[in-house]
Design a protein around this motif. Structure first.
Motif, short mmCIF file in Angstrom:
data_model
loop_
_atom_site.label_atom_id
_atom_site.label_comp_id
_atom_site.label_asym_id
_atom_site.label_seq_id
_atom_site.Cartn_x
_atom_site.Cartn_y
_atom_site.Cartn_z
N ALA A 1 -6.79 -1.41 2.40
CA ALA A 1 -7.36 -0.55 1.37
C ALA A 1 -8.54 -1.31 0.78
O ALA A 1 -8.37 -2.41 0.25
CB ALA A 1 -6.32 -0.24 0.29
N VAL B 1 -8.60 3.89 2.36
CA VAL B 1 -7.51 3.41 3.20
C VAL B 1 -7.94 3.55 4.66
O VAL B 1 -8.32 4.64 5.11
CB VAL B 1 -6.22 4.20 2.93
CG1 VAL B 1 -5.09 3.67 3.81
CG2 VAL B 1 -5.84 4.11 1.45
N LEU C 1 0.83 -1.20 0.00
CA LEU C 1 0.00 0.00 0.00
C LEU C 1 0.86 1.25 0.00
O LEU C 1 0.50 2.28 -0.59
CB LEU C 1 -0.92 -0.02 1.22
CG LEU C 1 -1.75 1.22 1.50
CD1 LEU C 1 -2.75 1.46 0.38
CD2 LEU C 1 -2.47 1.09 2.84
#
Length: 282
Positions: free
Chosen positions: A169, A205, A115
């Protein structure tokens, strides 16, 4: 079996939050266990190529429903599938042994989370981090049961390794389920950000503080508190999970810079019929 099935169905991911204790509360959590319950499937850590192949087939079948172009090559291992600092969970039906769910876990023990190749996390999301990716389960009510158990395995792993933050996410509608589980937005409220490592598909997120989990779920009278904290599920087996062997100092928000030649190889510790399913986040 009837009791376990009822228990899982009652604990759907649409409920506010879920999962077991915190580092300081681990002993208390153990004392709170009131019963043992069996599941109609098992959850284990992938530890060999045969299990990895089964997990990949489940992953591909799940993603095929939502992002078929992206799923075309998912029958092949990805770099993160074999890298140290992570692992893959595989759920298999007891009835016929078929894979029914999978999830990949990645920590920041040796390098940044995937991420973090797309976004910079704020300072408050720091320390020992773990992200869940490549979640896929079979469709329908059975898949929801598997999803719950996979996330219990995720939480237990965080407890085992004294992880500070879960970071995910998520696409809609899974983002709403995480919010219900008391995950919080890392950036703006309900903000979706295109992620380069996920084909620029917008994701929300979110992060979850592990140490305060049990207290927050208890105070919220969360429907899944009983499943995640007060019940032992012997069908969830983390015995093959390699230790991350964190250094004495707390982990950092970015990856710990370990030379690649010193990284453990796949299968080592730091010491020496899948039908259509549900693909949920990257």
């Amino acid at each position: 079996m009837h009791d376990a099935t009822h228990e899982v169905r009652a604990a759907t991911l649409a409920s506010p939050s879920f999962m077991p204790p915190s580092p300081a509360a681990q002993t208390t959590a153990s004392q709170n266990i009131q019963r043992e319950a069996r599941l109609p499937f098992t959850v284990r850590v992938v530890a060999d190529d045969e299990a990895l192949e089964r997990a990949l087939k489940m992953r591909q079948a799940a993603y095929q429903r939502h992002v078929p172009d992206f799923a075309r090559t998912m029958d092949q291992p990805e770099p993160y599938d074999r890298e140290p600092g992570g692992l893959i969970f595989l759920a298999e039906a007891k009835l016929n042994g078929a894979p029914v769910g999978t999830m990949r876990i990645q920590s920041n023990r040796y390098r940044r989370l995937s991420l973090q190749t797309s976004v910079d996390l704020p300072d408050w999301v720091s320390g020992k981090l773990v992200g869940a990716t490549r979640l896929g389960v079979e469709a329908g009510a059975a898949g929801r049961m598997v999803k719950t158990a996979l996330f219990k395995a995720f939480y237990l792993y965080c407890m085992l390794e004294k992880i500070e933050w879960m970071v995910i996410a998520a696409r809609t509608p899974l983002d709403r389920q995480y919010a219900a589980m008391l995950f919080r937005d890392v950036f703006g409220e309900k903000e979706f950000i295109p992620l380069a490592h996920a084909n620029n598909i917008p994701h929300r997120v979110m992060a979850f503080e592990v140490a305060t989990a049990q207290q927050r779920w208890h105070e919220a009278r969360h429907p899944l508190y009983d499943f995640m904290v007060a019940t032992h599920h012997p069908d969830i087996d983390l015995s093959a999970a390699p230790s991350l062997n964190w250094p004495p100092a707390a982990g950092s928000a970015s990856a710990i810079n370990t030379p690649s030649s010193l990284l453990p190889q796949h299968g080592q510790t730091a010491n020496g019929s899948a039908g259509t399913g549900e693909a949920l986040h990257y």
